[in-house]
Structures are given as structure tokens and as C-alpha cells.
Design a protein around this motif. Structure first.
Motif, PDB file in Angstrom:
ATOM      1  N   GLU A 117      81.384  29.398  49.492  1.00  0.00           N
ATOM      2  CA  GLU A 117      81.937  29.145  50.825  1.00  0.00           C
ATOM      3  C   GLU A 117      81.767  27.676  51.238  1.00  0.00           C
ATOM      4  O   GLU A 117      80.867  26.980  50.767  1.00  0.00           O
ATOM      5  N   TYR A 167      74.375  25.629  63.223  1.00  0.00           N
ATOM      6  CA  TYR A 167      75.417  24.696  62.789  1.00  0.00           C
ATOM      7  C   TYR A 167      75.450  23.453  63.673  1.00  0.00           C
ATOM      8  O   TYR A 167      75.862  22.379  63.227  1.00  0.00           O
ATOM      9  N   GLY A 201      80.248  27.001  62.446  1.00  0.00           N
ATOM     10  CA  GLY A 201      80.072  26.909  60.996  1.00  0.00           C
ATOM     11  C   GLY A 201      81.327  26.419  60.309  1.00  0.00           C
ATOM     12  O   GLY A 201      81.276  25.703  59.316  1.00  0.00           O
ATOM     13  N   GLU A 202      82.478  26.847  60.814  1.00  0.00           N
ATOM     14  CA  GLU A 202      83.763  26.414  60.249  1.00  0.00           C
ATOM     15  C   GLU A 202      84.794  26.342  61.355  1.00  0.00           C
ATOM     16  O   GLU A 202      84.572  26.901  62.439  1.00  0.00           O
ATOM     17  N   CYS A 231      84.992  21.250  63.791  1.00  0.00           N
ATOM     18  CA  CYS A 231      84.156  22.434  64.074  1.00  0.00           C
ATOM     19  C   CYS A 231      83.515  22.368  65.466  1.00  0.00           C
ATOM     20  O   CYS A 231      82.843  23.317  65.875  1.00  0.00           O
ATOM     21  N   ASP A 286      81.250  25.204  54.584  1.00  0.00           N
ATOM     22  CA  ASP A 286      80.906  25.199  56.011  1.00  0.00           C
ATOM     23  C   ASP A 286      80.044  23.976  56.365  1.00  0.00           C
ATOM     24  O   ASP A 286      79.751  23.139  55.508  1.00  0.00           O
TER      25      ASP A 286
END
Ligand code: FPP
Ligand code: ZN
Length: 444
Positions: free
Chosen positions: A166, A219, A209-210, A200, A168
Motif C-alpha cells: 500500500e 498521519y 493516510g491517503e 492528503c 500512504d
């Protein structure tokens, strides 16, 4: 009655009554002696819990098998914050274990032979820096680690946590933090990282996070710290970020991770850790506010709340380009960012209630048999122990102007013997271990 009995009785009474009267108000009404006894950190008991955990670590820790470098970091960093070092035999066996987690092509996996991962790479590097011996520092293969980070780099600017993994903000932070502390951060690794993090920052002001997700403390710390390390922090909407984070401190004194969720001891660091960073950026914050003010005079002031960071950052960017500020990434000395940042002055008082946060950590998160937890009713663990202690440390040093002098007694809740070591606000390793590593990696 013995002090220990007083503590237990008062704690139980406090747990019930504080729910009725609100924690901070109720506690202030207690006699001074009772307050001091209740507010003691059980240092030796915590050291016992942590050391025992460390000894059980190699060679296998069963269910947490993919997490062993994290366990090393959480435990070693907690011990370092408590001012405790470990003996040479144990240090060597941890170095040996982490060396076996190091992939032949670079980076660290969750255990020997496991695929390298950015999170366990960050945990391993911070563990080795916390151990701090020559053997520990020289065990890191920096060239291969740099190649691993390059392989994880994604065209979005961010990184993948592992091959096919992933993408992020956590990946940005772990990659950039490691590259910075090991002194090989370059423009190839930094390319478009700022654009990704900017995308973000949400309408609430915190960082998700994203892109498109909800702002969260974990984050937000990662995004803000990364932006500082790559020298692009001026591109974030800092006043919106501050506005979001200050409202994450609850009446309990602790922080929640996101809007409408419960407070939790670990956010003492993820949210609390935003403040030492923001404090050192106060001049930039003021500059952004002045710029917004003049902008609001020119436009309809409602735009301030309707226009999301994307548009505001255009204003910020053109402003910085116009002024040709020295903070432009192409002309900054990247190897000095971490060192320069700790030396910067933070000439403002705390933007959060640092005593109330200490009170939450000591009275609600501390487990008197050793370790710290999320909240009463939950079990202790090494993750919460690490981030509660990290949060406690930053509260104690939050008003300090000069990293070389000790905090004043008013900032240390409970007896002054509660004072912990100071941690580097960008990497979260104890400052004195950071200095040693910085010197080592500047020469190599
Ligand atoms: C360096 C590194 C690896 C950083 C990680 C940062 C971090 C703690 C991210 C949080 C991730 C997240 C969305 C948790 C929500 O969990 P939840 O829904 O159980 O908790 P909540 O209700 O408190 O939001
Ligand atoms: Zn937690």
C-alpha cells in the motif's frame, strides 16, 4: 496507611469521581501529598516490564512474529526515555537479530528471511540508533537501504510500504525519516513527496493516510514531520492544521485520534508530537496568517473556509517563490535539517494543556504493575508504553527554549523524579542518541 495503599485507594476513588466532576477539576481539589503520591511514575516497575519483554524477544515472539523490530524499538526507546541502558550482551544479541532481519537487497523485514518493509525498516533503524554502539550503527547497510527506498518510490511521490504494498503518508514518513537520519536523503527520494502529502490535508485541517480519507493524528504527525524533513512545510495550511489538532484534546486530558472518537494514550505522541513541531514553526505560521489576512481583504472572506488546501497552497507557493526564501528544497542543506530543527527557538507557550495530558498519561494510562495502556479497562502493551512515554516526555520539555537546559518544575507534573529524557521531535529517538548517530553518519 502506607503510601502505596493511599495510591490504590485514591486512584480507585478518583476513577469514579472524575467521571462525575471532570478529571482535571476534581484532581486539583485533592490534598497536595495525595496528588504527588498518585502522580509518581513507577519507573523501576516499568523498567522491569520492558526488560523482561526484551529478553523474551529473540529468537521468536510467536504471534507478533512479523513485528519483532517494532517490539525492539518500542521497548528500547521506552527504556531510553526512562534513562535506562541495556547490557552489552543483550545489545549484541539485538544487533545480531536485526542484522538477520536485514534483506540482502536492503531494508529490514519483520523477522529473519521476511520481505523488507518500510515500517520495520524505520523500527530497526531507530532501534539501532537507540542502542547507539559502533557495532549497532555500522550494521546498517546504507547503500542497500537507499536502493530499497528507491525501489519503493511511487510516481505519485509517495512510497509503497513493501513490494506491491500500500501507498500512504506513513510510507512517506518512514522512508524520509530513515533516509534523513542516515544522511542519504536526496532529491530523487524527495521528488513529489510534498505534492502527495499536500493532497492528503483534508477540509478539517489534519492529514489523512491517503487522498480522500479522514484526517487522523497518526498521519498528521507523519505528514507534518515529513514536510519539515524535506523542507516543504510552508506548503501546508498550518493554521488549519493547528485548528484541527488543538480540538483533539479531550476533557479527560488525553487526545483522540480523529473527530468524535475516544481519547487514547498513544495519541499523546501522535497528536501531542505535532506541538513541538508547530512551536518551532511559529514564525512561518504568523507569516501564513498575515498572508491570508491580506488575501481575505482582496477576496470575499468566506473563501478562507470554502477553498480547500489545494487553492491556498497556490497562494503559499507563489508567495515563497516571489520572496525567494532560503527554505527552497534545492538550496537547503538536507543533512542538517534534523540538527538545525532541534536548535530552532520555539518562542511561544504551549498550544495545548500539557499538564492535563500528563495527568491522563500518569493516572489513566499508567499500569502500576508496569507499562502503559490506551485507557482504563484496556491491557498494557509495548506500543502504548512507547507512545505514552514519548508523549509524557514532550509535555515536560514543551516550554523549553534551549535543548541543553532542564525543564522547569512547573512543567513536570508530579515529583521532579518523573522527568524523562528528551526525544528528537522529528524522528522520535532520544536526542542524545540522535546526536551520536548524526556524528557517525556525517563522517561515513
Ligand atoms: C510511523 C508509523 C508507522 C506511524 C503510524 C501512525 C498511526 C498511529 C496511524 C494510525 C492509523 C489509524 C487509521 C488508526 C485508526 O485506528 P482505530 O480506528 O482503531 O483508532 P481510532 O478510533 O482511535 O481512530
Ligand atoms: Zn492507541
Amino acid at each position: 496507611m502506607q503510601d502505596a495503599d493511599v495510591t490504590v485507594t485514591l486512584r480507585e476513588q478518583w476513577m469514579v469521581e472524575s467521571q462525575v466532576f471532570g478529571i482535571y477539576g476534581y484532581f486539583r481539589e485533592l490534598p497536595k501529598r495525595a496528588q504527588t503520591v498518585m502522580l509518581e511514575i513507577a519507573t523501576d516497575t516499568h523498567i522491569g516490564y520492558l526488560t523482561n519483554g526484551l529478553q523474551r524477544l529473540p529468537p521468536s515472539f510467536c504471534v507478533l512474529d512479523a513485528n519483532r523490530p517494532w517490539l525492539c524499538y518500542w521497548i528500547l526507546h521506552s527504556l531510553a526515555l526512562l534513562g535506562e541502558s541495556i547490557d552489552d550482551n543483550l545489545e549484541n544479541s539485538i544487533v545480531d537479530f536485526l542484522t538477520r532481519c536485514q534483506d540482502p537487497l536492503g531494508g529490514y523485514g519483520g523477522g529473519p528471511g521476511q520481505m523488507p518493509h518500510l515500517a520495520t525498516t524505520y523500527a530497526s533503524v531507530n532501534s539501532l540508533i537507540t542502542l547507539g554502539g559502533r557495532n549497532a550503527l555500522s550494521s546498517i547497510n546504507r547503500d542497500r537501504l537507499q536502493a530499497f527506498l528507491q525501489r519503493m518510490k511511487d510516481p505519485s511521490g509517495s512510497f509503497r510500504m513493501h513490494e506491491k504494498g500500500e501507498i500512504d503518508v506513513r510510507a512517506c514518513y518512514t522512508a524520509i525519516s530513515v533516509a534523513s537520519i542516515l544522511n542519504f536523503l536526496d532529491h530523487e527520494l524527495m521528488e513529489n513527496v510534498g505534492d502527495y502529502i499536500l493532497s492528503c490535508q483534508t477540509y478539517e485541517g489534519g492529514i489523512a493516510g491517503e487522498p480522500g480519507s479522514e484526517a487522523h493524528g497518526g498521519y498528521t504527525f507523519c505528514g507534518l514531520a515529513t514536510m519539515i524533513l524535506i523542507n516543504e512545510v510552508h506548503r501546508l495550511d498550518l493554521s488549519a492544521l493547528i485548528n484541527w489538532v488543538v480540538f483533539r484534546q479531550g476533557v479527560e486530558g488525553g487526545f483522540q485520534g480523529r473527530t468524535n472518537k475516544l481519547v487514547d494514550g498513544c495519541y499523546s505522541f501522535w497528536q501531542g508530537g505535532v506541538f513541538p513541531l508547530i512551536h518551532k514553526l511559529h514564525q512561518l505560521v504568523e507569516e501564513q496568517l498575515r498572508m491570508l489576512d491580506s488575501c481575505e481583504h482582496e477576496h470575499d472572506s468566506s473563501q478562507r473556509y470554502l477553498n480547500l488546501p489545494e487553492e491556498r497552497c497556490q497562494i503559499d507557493r507563489s508567495h515563497f517563490e516571489q520572496k525567494g526564501l532560503q527554505s527552497h528544497p534545492n538550496i537547503v542543506n538536507l543533512s542538517g535539517v534534523g540538527l538545525d530543527f532541534v536548535k530552532r527557538s520555539a518562542n511561544i507557550g504551549p498550544l495545548f494543556h500539557n499538564l492535563a495530558l500528563q495527568q491522563y498519561i500518569i493516572l489513566c494510562s499508567q499500569v502500576m504493575d508496569g507499562g502503559f495502556r490506551d485507557k482504563p479497562g484496556k491491557s498494557r502493551d509495548f506500543y502504548h508504553t512507547c507512545y505514552c512515554l514519548s508523549g509524557l516526555s514532550l509535555c515536560q520539555y514543551i516550554s523549553l527554549q534551549d535543548a541543553d537546559s532542564p525543564p522547569v518544575a512547573q512543567d513536570v507534573l508530579g515529583p521532579y523524579s518523573n522527568l524523562l529524557e528528551l526525544t528528537h521531535p522529528l524522528y522520535n529517538v532520544v536526542l542524545e542518541r540522535y546526536y551520536k548517530a548524526h556524528e557517525f553518519f556525517s563522517l561515513s
